[in-house]
Write a protein that holds these residues in place. Structure first.
Motif, PDB file in Angstrom:
ATOM      1  N   ILE A 113       2.265   8.537   9.300  1.00  0.00           N
ATOM      2  CA  ILE A 113       3.293   7.689   8.716  1.00  0.00           C
ATOM      3  C   ILE A 113       4.422   7.495   9.713  1.00  0.00           C
ATOM      4  N   GLY A 114       4.872   6.283   9.817  1.00  0.00           N
ATOM      5  CA  GLY A 114       5.978   5.966  10.716  1.00  0.00           C
ATOM      6  C   GLY A 114       5.788   4.593  11.280  1.00  0.00           C
ATOM      7  N   ASN A 115       6.882   3.922  11.615  1.00  0.00           N
ATOM      8  CA  ASN A 115       6.811   2.558  12.107  1.00  0.00           C
ATOM      9  C   ASN A 115       6.665   2.479  13.616  1.00  0.00           C
ATOM     10  N   ASN A 123       0.828  -1.215   0.000  1.00  0.00           N
ATOM     11  CA  ASN A 123       0.000   0.000   0.000  1.00  0.00           C
ATOM     12  C   ASN A 123       0.862   1.266   0.000  1.00  0.00           C
ATOM     13  N   GLU A 124       1.804   1.326  -0.927  1.00  0.00           N
ATOM     14  CA  GLU A 124       2.738   2.439  -0.958  1.00  0.00           C
ATOM     15  C   GLU A 124       2.020   3.762  -1.234  1.00  0.00           C
ATOM     16  N   ILE A 125       2.291   4.755  -0.409  1.00  0.00           N
ATOM     17  CA  ILE A 125       1.642   6.053  -0.558  1.00  0.00           C
ATOM     18  C   ILE A 125       2.357   6.896  -1.610  1.00  0.00           C
ATOM     19  N   GLN A 126       1.621   7.854  -2.172  1.00  0.00           N
ATOM     20  CA  GLN A 126       2.169   8.769  -3.160  1.00  0.00           C
ATOM     21  C   GLN A 126       2.361  10.136  -2.510  1.00  0.00           C
ATOM     22  N   THR A 182       1.807  16.078   2.314  1.00  0.00           N
ATOM     23  CA  THR A 182       0.496  15.510   1.960  1.00  0.00           C
ATOM     24  C   THR A 182       0.715  14.310   1.050  1.00  0.00           C
ATOM     25  N   VAL A 183      -0.181  13.328   1.172  1.00  0.00           N
ATOM     26  CA  VAL A 183      -0.043  12.095   0.396  1.00  0.00           C
ATOM     27  C   VAL A 183      -1.398  11.640  -0.110  1.00  0.00           C
TER      28      VAL A 183
END
Length: 263
Positions: free
Chosen positions: A189-191, A115-118, A173-174
Motif C-alpha cells: 500500500i502506498g502511492n 477498490n478500498e481495502i478493509q 493486515t487487510v
C-alpha cells in the motif's frame, strides 16, 4: 367404482411398504426444502455482494498492458462513452522469501478511491518502506506485524527498477474486494512507485454502481463500456508503441552524439 378401487389399492400398497414410502417421502421433502432454501437465499446473497462492492467502490473493468499505460491512456479511457471513473495503478510480480521457499506475490499500489481495502489488524502504511499484507496469506505464513520483508525480481533485473525499495516493514493486515473473485496475493500500500508508467487502469462503468451486481442489467452496462474501451484500443497501442520507439531513438541519438564528441 373404479376410482374407489384404485384409491383403496393405493392405500394398501402404502401400508404394505410403509417404511419405503416414508423414506422416499422424506428424501423428496428434504430435496425440495434444500432447493427452496437456495432459491430463497439467492437474492439476499446477490444484494449483500452488491452492497459490499458499492461500499468498497469496486471497479467494473481493468485494462492491463505489458508496455505500460500512460496518463494519456487514462484520459482517453475516461473520455470513452459509458465510462464513469478511471484510475491508473502500479503493480508488479515479485518473489518473497518464506522460510526455505520463494513465494510469488503480487505487489500493488493503493488506488485513490477505488477498490478500498478493509484494515483487519494494525494500521495502514504512511511511509514508502511500509506495507500491509493480505490477511489470508498472513494467517498461513510465519509473518507477523512488525516484521521486515524483502522482495526480489526473480530475473536479471533489479526489483528496485519497479519499486522504490526492496525492503518493507509490515504495518498491518487487510482484505480486498478484488480477492473475492481474483487470485490472492500480498498487497503493498502506498502511492509512491519507481515506475514511469502505470501497469493497469481500473475503470468504473457509468451507471453500473446504481445497478445490482450479477444481474443482466449490470452485465449489459459493463459490456457496453468494455466495447467502447476496445474501440480506442488500437489507437492507444499505436500511440504507446510510437512513444517507446521515439524514446529509444532519442537515447540512441544522445549516445551517438557522445561518441562523436569523444572522438
Amino acid at each position: 367404482m373404479k376410482k374407489r378401487a384404485l384409491r383403496k389399492d393405493f392405500y394398501m400398497e402404502i401400508r404394505r411398504s410403509l417404511g419405503r414410502f416414508l423414506s422416499i417421502f422424506f428424501i423428496v421433502a428434504i430435496g425440495c426444502a434444500f432447493f427452496s432454501g437456495i432459491r430463497a437465499s439467492e437474492p439476499d446473497m446477490r444484494y449483500s455482494g452488491d452492497a459490499y462492492f458499492d461500499n468498497k467502490n469496486m471497479m467494473d473493468l481493468r485494462i492491463i498492458s505489458t508496455m505500460g499505460l500512460t496518463e494519456d491512456d487514462v484520459k482517453a479511457a475516461s473520455k470513452a462513452e459509458g465510462i464513469g471513473h478511471v484510475e491508473g495503478r502500479y503493480s508488479v510480480d515479485a518473489l518473497l522469501a518464506d522460510g526455505d521457499n520463494q513465494i510469488v506475490v503480487h505487489v500493488m499500489s493503493m488506488l485513490p478511491t477505488m477498490n478500498e481495502i478493509q484494515l483487519e489488524d494494525g494500521r495502514l502504511p504512511n511511509k514508502e518502506n511500509e506495507c500491509v499484507v493480505d490477511v489470508d496469506y498472513m494467517e498461513k505464513s510465519k509473518l507477523k506485524i512488525g516484521d521486515t520483508i524483502t522482495f526480489s525480481s526473480g530475473t536479471d533485473a533489479e526489483v528496485t527498477d519497479s519499486l522504490k525499495t526492496d525492503t518493507f516493514r509490515i504495518t498491518g493486515t487487510v482484505s480486498s474486494p478484488e480477492y473475492i473473485a481474483f487470485q490472492r496475493g500480498s498487497t503493498t500500500i502506498g502511492n509512491g512507485s519507481a515506475m514511469d508508467v502505470y501497469t493497469e487502469i481500473c475503470i468504473q462503468a457509468a451507471g453500473a454502481k446504481e445497478l445490482t451486481a450479477f444481474t443482466s442489467e449490470y452485465e449489459d452496462t459493463v459490456a457496453k463500456a468494455k466495447e467502447n474501451i476496445e474501440k480506442i484500443k488500437e489507437q492507444r497501442q499505436k500511440a504507446r508503441y510510437t512513444e517507446i520507439v521515439d524514446e529509444a531513438n532519442g537515447k540512441i541519438a544522445e549516445a551517438e552524439a557522445e561518441v562523436t564528441d569523444a572522438q
